[in-house]
Write a protein that holds these residues in place. Structure first.
Motif, PDB file in Angstrom:
ATOM      1  N   ALA A  41     -13.112  32.567 120.030  1.00 29.66           N
ATOM      2  CA  ALA A  41     -12.537  32.948 121.316  1.00 29.66           C
ATOM      3  C   ALA A  41     -13.042  32.008 122.402  1.00 29.66           C
ATOM      4  CB  ALA A  41     -12.901  34.401 121.644  1.00 29.66           C
ATOM      5  N   CYS A  47     -13.985  28.894 122.074  1.00 27.09           N
ATOM      6  CA  CYS A  47     -13.268  27.621 121.941  1.00 27.09           C
ATOM      7  C   CYS A  47     -11.899  27.706 122.610  1.00 27.09           C
ATOM      8  CB  CYS A  47     -13.085  27.255 120.477  1.00 27.09           C
ATOM      9  SG  CYS A  47     -14.596  26.768 119.665  1.00 27.09           S
ATOM     10  N   GLY A  48     -11.218  28.826 122.354  1.00 28.20           N
ATOM     11  CA  GLY A  48      -9.895  29.002 122.929  1.00 28.20           C
ATOM     12  C   GLY A  48      -9.932  28.986 124.447  1.00 28.20           C
ATOM     13  N   PHE A  49     -10.928  29.709 124.984  1.00 26.33           N
ATOM     14  CA  PHE A  49     -10.953  29.815 126.440  1.00 26.33           C
ATOM     15  C   PHE A  49     -11.510  28.563 127.109  1.00 26.33           C
ATOM     16  CE2 PHE A  49     -10.360  34.293 125.486  1.00 26.33           C
ATOM     17  CZ  PHE A  49      -9.337  34.569 126.368  1.00 26.33           C
ATOM     18  N   LEU A  50     -12.143  27.679 126.315  1.00 25.00           N
ATOM     19  CA  LEU A  50     -12.629  26.427 126.895  1.00 25.00           C
ATOM     20  C   LEU A  50     -11.484  25.615 127.503  1.00 25.00           C
ATOM     21  CD1 LEU A  50     -15.435  24.864 124.691  1.00 25.00           C
ATOM     22  CD2 LEU A  50     -15.498  25.415 127.112  1.00 25.00           C
ATOM     23  N   ALA A  51     -10.322  25.625 126.837  1.00 20.72           N
ATOM     24  CA  ALA A  51      -9.177  24.878 127.371  1.00 20.72           C
ATOM     25  C   ALA A  51      -8.840  25.382 128.766  1.00 20.72           C
ATOM     26  CB  ALA A  51      -7.980  25.013 126.433  1.00 20.72           C
ATOM     27  N   VAL A  52      -8.833  26.721 128.907  1.00 24.25           N
ATOM     28  CA  VAL A  52      -8.550  27.313 130.217  1.00 24.25           C
ATOM     29  C   VAL A  52      -9.647  26.916 131.199  1.00 24.25           C
ATOM     30  CG1 VAL A  52      -8.090  29.451 131.455  1.00 24.25           C
ATOM     31  CG2 VAL A  52      -7.451  29.242 129.049  1.00 24.25           C
ATOM     32  N   PHE A  66     -11.551  24.284 131.192  1.00 31.79           N
ATOM     33  CA  PHE A  66     -11.439  22.876 131.585  1.00 31.79           C
ATOM     34  C   PHE A  66     -10.435  22.710 132.716  1.00 31.79           C
ATOM     35  CE2 PHE A  66     -12.826  21.446 127.115  1.00 31.79           C
ATOM     36  CZ  PHE A  66     -14.147  21.358 127.535  1.00 31.79           C
TER      37      PHE A  66
END
Lengths: 293, 287
Positions: free
Chosen positions: A20, A22-27, A29
């Motif tokens: 999760a 990792c997924g939210f890291l894109a957001v 960034f």
């Protein structure tokens, strides 16, 4: 049983959390980039005044009385992008039509490989070719003292947006249901008429996506433009040395300081706003295209 | 049959046809022109000395070994940073996330990232990694910037590959008593490896071609760095593209610039070929 349950539960929960994250890291960034650009871009706009900054026609950052008007850059970026679109999109669209509908046998593979390879060539290489081939050519043909100008930049940008315009519009054209074509052919239209009067209008939203993508690529391109546009902060004229929003940031960053540096960050913020608007349009267009189907 | 069509229509059709063929021809001519020109001007200047030395002002010789090494370092560091995050994000989107809205938000963020131009990444990287995390102008700052930039690519290709893993694999693993993480590690990820490889190849292509994002993050130095040095903060170095830019724009050394361009072009060809092969393999699995 107890053992099994325990051995599963703890790592399971931990891994769930890791994924999760990792997924939210894109957001994260996206948010961090936005926050940093806004925080560093706002101060100079405040000091210079938003109207003077956005609509001032003179950029003289190193003068004794520095002036920070970025209207020349904004207009150059808009006109340069528009020029690239006007030249690049028709050629790209024709090429997409060729790939999707008219090519036969091996020629498809040849043209598609050409498109793929062109999209992989680094932008500095395009810039180098522009410097060595286009700039002297423009100088000769139009009898100018210097060929590094808006026109040369438009040519280079048009070439650079071609691959993405082609591949996105090709996909859009191919997605048009075969029945449309068959109906048109049955009514007596020629194959070419069918493609241009039935298939292309039906692929409108996908082609629009291609155009918007092209706009995004053209407006964000820095290095190639820096090498061919001449890089003087003039109000845009076709055969005059100009500076784009991107090149305005890049060309002074290495030696800038104080308010000048802050103003460069403000230019980046303006560019970022442009890109975000294009992204929004893209999402809007893509979404509307999807709901139509 | 043709007589039923008016002359005007026939002319129009012919003109459009010719235009379409001309445009397709332009693409091929342009590509052969570009490749031919660069190779002809670049290859003769690629010498052993150029490839194995650093530029020397005293001897007045050019050398691009530092740039080759820096490009390699940056590729490795970027992939090391982006792979776990990108693959993890894709796994989360495809295997864990149940809330549609969250999936949509993350995908939107990835799309936004892929739309941001590299000069903005360069600036943001400078603000965030170089200044805020005080890494200085360094290869590591450049690599981290590129990691953010290539994240959407890795997420997307991995996700596409995960979608092709048959649900039977998952059910089989779960039915045998594997936990979800165990199932992903032993069954799902190994089956999705080709998508991850494709993502890596595409990312390498972007990294090799990138210049604007590196100009202010990784810097313009031309010193040879050891493997240990390359990850240290403050160790700046220019990649091949940045070096090409400096040689062409700032110094006017076009011979060196063209030999770098030729090397970049050959790398692009290889990467393109590799990506095609990987994609073909992926497609074969889908069918």
């Amino acid at each position: 049983m107890k053992n099994l349950k325990k051995s599963i539960d703890v790592p399971e929960k931990a891994m769930n959390a890791v994924f999760a994250l990792c997924g939210f890291l894109a957001v994260a960034f996206v948010l961090v980039i936005t926050v940093f650009l806004v925080i560093s871009g706002i101060p100079a706009i405040g000091k210079i005044g938003i109207t003077d900054f956005l609509f001032g026609t003179t950029w003289a950052s190193t003068a004794a009385q520095p002036q920070y008007g970025i209207l020349p850059f904004i207009l150059t970026s808009v006109l340069g992008t528009a020029g690239a679109i006007v030249i690049g999109v028709p050629i790209g669209l024709m090429c997409a039509v060729y790939l999707a509908k008219m090519s036969v046998g091996k020629s498809t593979a040849v043209v598609r490989t050409a498109v793929d390879l062109l999209s992989g060539i680094p932008s500095v290489v395009y810039g180098l070719l522009g410097m060595i081939i286009i700039v002297p050519l423009v100088r000769e043909i139009f009898d100018l003292p210097d060929g590094a100008n808006l026109f040369s930049a438009i040519i280079v940008l048009a070439v650079m947006i071609l691959p993405s315009v082609i591949s996105v519009s090709e996909t859009a054209i191919k997605a048009v249901p075969k029945e449309y074509e068959e109906a048109s052919l049955a009514l007596g239209a020629t194959k070419t008429e069918t493609v241009f009067k039935v298939v292309l209008p039906a692929a409108k939203s996908g082609i629009l996506t291609a155009v918007v993508l092209g706009i995004g690529r053209a407006i964000g391109e820095a290095m190639a433009v820096m090498m061919v546009a001449g890089n003087v902060a003039n109000m845009p004229k076709l055969f005059q040395s100009v500076r784009f929003l991107t090149t305005a940031v890049a060309s002074e960053m290495s030696y800038s300081s104080g308010l000048q540096r802050q103003a460069l960050f403000s230019i980046a913020l303006v560019l970022f706003v442009f890109i975000m608007i294009i992204n929004l349009i893209l999402n809007f267009v893509v979404k509307r295209g999807d709901s139509n189907e | 049959m043709n007589s039923a069509i008016s002359k005007k229509r026939r002319v129009k059709t012919a003109v459009l046809n010719v235009l379409v063929y001309i445009c397709a021809g332009i693409m091929c001519l342009m590509l052969t022109g570009i490749i031919g020109y660069i190779l002809v001007r670049g290859i003769p200047h690629i010498t052993f000395g150029l490839l194995t030395s650093k530029p020397s002002l005293i001897n007045d010789t050019a050398g691009i070994l530092p740039n080759i090494l820096n490009t390699l370092y940056i590729i490795i560091m970027t992939l090391a940073a982006v792979l776990p995050i990108g693959v993890g994000a894709a796994v989360y989107l495809n295997e864990y996330a149940t809330n549609k809205r969250i999936v949509r938000i993350i995908e939107l963020a990835a799309e936004t990232l892929s739309g941001i131009p590299s000069i903005i990444y360069g600036l943001a990287g400078m603000l965030i990694f170089v200044q805020f995390f005080s890494l200085g102008t360094s290869l590591i700052a450049g690599a981290l910037t590129l990691a953010v930039m290539t994240l959407p690519t890795i997420i997307k290709t991995t996700q596409e590959s995960l979608k092709t893993v048959p649900n039977g694999y998952r059910e089989g693993a779960l039915g045998l008593g594997a936990g979800k993480w165990h199932m992903i590690r032993t069954t799902v990820l190994p089956s999705a490896i080709d998508g991850i490889v494709t993502g890596c190849i595409l990312s390498i292509g972007r990294i090799v071609g990138e210049s604007a994002a590196l100009l202010f993050t990784a810097g313009m130095a031309n010193e040879i760095l050891g493997i240990g040095e390359s990850v240290m903060p403050g160790k700046a170095g220019s990649t091949l593209t940045v070096a090409l830019y400096m040689y062409a724009k700032e110094r006017g050394e076009f011979d060196t610039a063209f030999s770098i361009a030729a090397i970049l072009l050959i790398l692009t060809l290889i990467i393109n070929l590799a990506a095609k092969l990987a994609a073909k393999k992926l497609r074969r699995k889908e069918n």
